[in-house]
Design a protein around this motif. Structure first.
Motif, PDB file in Angstrom:
ATOM      1  N   TYR A  10       0.833  -1.208   0.000  1.00 57.03           N
ATOM      2  CA  TYR A  10       0.000   0.000   0.000  1.00 57.03           C
ATOM      3  C   TYR A  10       0.866   1.256   0.000  1.00 57.03           C
ATOM      4  O   TYR A  10       0.592   2.218  -0.722  1.00 57.03           O
ATOM      5  CB  TYR A  10      -0.931  -0.001   1.210  1.00 57.03           C
ATOM      6  CG  TYR A  10      -1.976   1.092   1.172  1.00 57.03           C
ATOM      7  CD1 TYR A  10      -3.092   0.997   0.344  1.00 57.03           C
ATOM      8  CD2 TYR A  10      -1.853   2.237   1.960  1.00 57.03           C
ATOM      9  CE1 TYR A  10      -4.053   1.992   0.301  1.00 57.03           C
ATOM     10  CE2 TYR A  10      -2.807   3.238   1.928  1.00 57.03           C
ATOM     11  CZ  TYR A  10      -3.904   3.111   1.096  1.00 57.03           C
ATOM     12  OH  TYR A  10      -4.841   4.098   1.058  1.00 57.03           O
ATOM     13  N   MET A  11       1.931   1.254   0.805  1.00 56.11           N
ATOM     14  CA  MET A  11       2.801   2.431   0.880  1.00 56.11           C
ATOM     15  C   MET A  11       3.581   2.626  -0.411  1.00 56.11           C
ATOM     16  O   MET A  11       3.846   3.760  -0.812  1.00 56.11           O
ATOM     17  CB  MET A  11       3.754   2.305   2.064  1.00 56.11           C
ATOM     18  CG  MET A  11       3.092   2.491   3.426  1.00 56.11           C
ATOM     19  SD  MET A  11       2.178   4.050   3.580  1.00 56.11           S
ATOM     20  CE  MET A  11       3.490   5.247   3.299  1.00 56.11           C
ATOM     21  N   ILE A  12       3.962   1.547  -1.094  1.00 49.50           N
ATOM     22  CA  ILE A  12       4.670   1.673  -2.371  1.00 49.50           C
ATOM     23  C   ILE A  12       3.780   2.387  -3.391  1.00 49.50           C
ATOM     24  O   ILE A  12       4.223   3.298  -4.103  1.00 49.50           O
ATOM     25  CB  ILE A  12       5.093   0.277  -2.897  1.00 49.50           C
ATOM     26  CG1 ILE A  12       6.236  -0.275  -2.046  1.00 49.50           C
ATOM     27  CG2 ILE A  12       5.504   0.356  -4.367  1.00 49.50           C
ATOM     28  CD1 ILE A  12       6.605  -1.709  -2.371  1.00 49.50           C
ATOM     29  N   VAL A  13       2.522   1.971  -3.466  1.00 48.90           N
ATOM     30  CA  VAL A  13       1.578   2.622  -4.377  1.00 48.90           C
ATOM     31  C   VAL A  13       1.373   4.081  -3.981  1.00 48.90           C
ATOM     32  O   VAL A  13       1.356   4.979  -4.831  1.00 48.90           O
ATOM     33  CB  VAL A  13       0.227   1.877  -4.393  1.00 48.90           C
ATOM     34  CG1 VAL A  13      -0.822   2.660  -5.182  1.00 48.90           C
ATOM     35  CG2 VAL A  13       0.393   0.484  -4.983  1.00 48.90           C
TER      36      VAL A  13
ATOM     37  N   LEU B 256       1.234  18.765  -4.203  1.00 46.02           N
ATOM     38  CA  LEU B 256       1.283  18.561  -2.755  1.00 46.02           C
ATOM     39  C   LEU B 256       1.202  19.860  -1.943  1.00 46.02           C
ATOM     40  O   LEU B 256       0.521  19.886  -0.892  1.00 46.02           O
ATOM     41  CB  LEU B 256       2.547  17.780  -2.379  1.00 46.02           C
ATOM     42  CG  LEU B 256       2.602  16.333  -2.891  1.00 46.02           C
ATOM     43  CD1 LEU B 256       3.819  15.615  -2.321  1.00 46.02           C
ATOM     44  CD2 LEU B 256       1.342  15.574  -2.523  1.00 46.02           C
ATOM     45  N   PRO B 257       1.870  20.947  -2.373  1.00 50.73           N
ATOM     46  CA  PRO B 257       1.728  22.184  -1.587  1.00 50.73           C
ATOM     47  C   PRO B 257       0.274  22.635  -1.443  1.00 50.73           C
ATOM     48  O   PRO B 257      -0.147  23.052  -0.356  1.00 50.73           O
ATOM     49  CB  PRO B 257       2.555  23.202  -2.384  1.00 50.73           C
ATOM     50  CG  PRO B 257       3.583  22.366  -3.077  1.00 50.73           C
ATOM     51  CD  PRO B 257       2.872  21.102  -3.442  1.00 50.73           C
TER      52      PRO B 257
ATOM     53  N   LEU C 177       4.900  10.918  -5.726  1.00 52.38           N
ATOM     54  CA  LEU C 177       5.993  11.346  -6.598  1.00 52.38           C
ATOM     55  C   LEU C 177       5.487  11.812  -7.958  1.00 52.38           C
ATOM     56  O   LEU C 177       6.010  12.775  -8.537  1.00 52.38           O
ATOM     57  CB  LEU C 177       6.996  10.196  -6.778  1.00 52.38           C
ATOM     58  CG  LEU C 177       7.801   9.813  -5.527  1.00 52.38           C
ATOM     59  CD1 LEU C 177       8.705   8.625  -5.821  1.00 52.38           C
ATOM     60  CD2 LEU C 177       8.623  11.000  -5.025  1.00 52.38           C
ATOM     61  N   THR C 178       4.474  11.146  -8.493  1.00 50.67           N
ATOM     62  CA  THR C 178       3.950  11.520  -9.812  1.00 50.67           C
ATOM     63  C   THR C 178       3.027  12.741  -9.751  1.00 50.67           C
ATOM     64  O   THR C 178       2.649  13.262 -10.798  1.00 50.67           O
ATOM     65  CB  THR C 178       3.196  10.340 -10.448  1.00 50.67           C
ATOM     66  OG1 THR C 178       2.182   9.874  -9.551  1.00 50.67           O
ATOM     67  CG2 THR C 178       4.156   9.200 -10.768  1.00 50.67           C
TER      68      THR C 178
END
Length: 474
Positions: free
Chosen positions: A215-218, A230-231, A224-225
């Motif tokens: 789950y964390m990898i996804v 995110l800001p 990242l993509t």
């Protein structure tokens, strides 16, 4: 019945627990010298280096895996969606605050559970709030009340929440009718829980790292993509947390709505202060041999649950805009369906199936972990015989099926009420026993500062010996 549940939720969540949970978390944070930050490295070190056990206990890692199995469940997927849907993005900020404060609370309750643990009918370690209420506070009657609530809340009600989320996800993903999902999950649950705590620990230590890791990898790939967004996501969370976003947009809402829903869903997810995880923390053989070592491991579990997994879910929902989507009937999305739509935004049609699989694994491990907690209550009440546990196991299987065909609102409201009653009793015990746990932390730190491997012998602390099993801490 609905009226009674709504009254309890309004009273306990609106006037008691928001302040009590925050207050006890702040108190332990200050008295422990900001242990969440000061000893964060120790938490990680103990978590990754402890996999020892004796014939009476499970390993610290197995105890962490079971507690994470309970913590990382539908609260991280459906619960986050509920928090955002009702309280806005700002609810996530208050989930963070509850988690950071809760790390200190989780440390305290796990350490006390270790100190006052004993051995059950089959020679295995048993402990938890009921035991430290009875042995530390000399209030066995209140320990009995707590045990009844523990069995009801974790053995029954919360497991209904888990099966409800599984059924919804399976129906939305592959069209499996809720009744079919309920029957299958009930049967598989029975296969595991009839093996007892050790069978649960073996399943949890394999499934939990696997499911959380995938789950964390996804989630990291999503972050990242979509790094450029995110800001704005975090700006939305902070503004909404204090009611500023709603005021600017002229929409209904505000700080108290975000705070209340963030605290409720935060506690439901990380369980700090609830009195659940200490029941399995007590079953561990601590490494090193000191009550505080298991406290550090359990505190790290709160961090993993909320700061990592819940945040990953929240960011996916907000970036995708799933919290503003409506279904075919024009209704706002709710619960696990919102999280599935968020995953579809990033992963295409596979996203729906990915969340369905995640819910299946997260919720299933939560079901078996919660059963493990209920077993502790049965032992305290002295009804933990093979016949008594068989009745409990059959009841858990029945409630898993029942929950699969209920509505989201009914199930979550019942869980909130059961959790609240338990949390009130546990917080009372933590406040009354706070001098004991503060001394335990000071003793652990003093030994570390002297370059020693911390060990605890009750003979060195005769003033704490009353109620402590001398054979365990000799």
């Amino acid at each position: 019945m609905t009226t009674v549940i709504d009254f309890l939720n309004g009273l306990l969540w609106g006037y008691v627990l928001v302040y009590a949970l925050t207050g006890i978390g702040i108190y332990f944070t200050l008295r422990f010298g900001f242990i969440q930050f000061r000893n964060f490295g120790e938490m990680i070190r103990l978590t990754v280096s402890t996999n020892e056990a004796d014939k009476a206990g499970i390993s610290p890692f197995q105890a962490l895996a079971i507690s994470l199995a309970s913590r990382i469940g539908t609260g991280n997927l459906a619960g986050v969606a509920v928090a955002i849907g009702v309280g806005g993005p700002g609810a996530i900020f208050w989930m963070w605050i509850v988690a950071l404060l809760g790390m200190a609370t989780a440390m305290a309750e796990a350490a006390l559970a270790q100190l006052y643990k004993t051995t059950g009918p089959n020679g295995s370690y048993r402990g938890g709030p009921a035991f430290y209420i009875a042995r530390g506070l000399k209030m066995p009657w209140l320990g009995a009340v707590f045990s009844v609530c523990l069995i009801f809340a974790f053995g029954l009600v919360i497991n209904a929440v888990q099966s409800n989320s599984i059924a919804q996800a399976m129906e939305a993903s592959v069209g499996v009718p809720p009744k079919v999902s309920g029957l299958v999950i009930a049967a598989v649950t029975g296969l595991v829980i009839f093996g007892g705590i050790r069978a649960i620990s073996r399943v949890a230590e394999v499934l939990v790292p696997f499911m959380a890791g995938i789950y964390m990898i996804v989630a990291v790939w999503v972050l990242l993509t979509n790094f450029g967004m995110l800001p704005d996501v975090f700006k939305s969370i902070f503004l909404s947390a204090f009611g500023l976003q709603e005021v600017a947009g002229g929409a209904a809402g505000g700080m108290m709505v975000a705070l209340l829903n963030g605290v409720k869903r935060g506690l439901f997810s990380n369980e700090a202060g609830m009195g659940s995880a200490p029941n399995i923390a007590a079953a561990a053989t601590p490494v090193p041999h000191h009550p505080v070592s298991q406290g550090f491991v359990q505190a790290f579990g709160v961090f993993v649950d909320t700061i990592l997994v819940c945040t990953a879910t929240a960011v996916m929902i907000i970036v995708s805009g799933a919290n503003e989507m409506v279904d075919a009937n024009g209704n706002m999305l709710e619960g696990i369906v919102m999280t599935q739509k968020a995953a579809e935004y990033f992963l295409g049609p596979f996203g729906n199936h990915f969340i369905a699989i995640a819910v299946l694994l997260f919720a299933f491990t939560t079901i078996i972990a919660c059963y493990g907690y209920a077993e502790s209550g049965m032992v305290y009440l002295k009804v933990g015989s093979s016949r008594g546990l068989a009745v409990l196991r059959l009841a858990v299987m029945a409630i898993v099926f029942w929950g699969s065909v209920q509505t989201v609102t009914v199930v979550f409201n019942a869980a909130d009420a059961a959790i609240a009653v338990m949390a009130v009793m546990n917080l009372f015990a933590l406040a009354m026993l706070s001098p004991v746990v503060i001394r335990l932390v000071s003793d652990y730190r003093a030994q570390r500062a002297a370059g020693k491997t911390p060990t605890f012998h009750i003979s060195d602390h005769p003033d704490m010996a009353d109620g402590v099993d001398a054979k365990i801490w000799k």
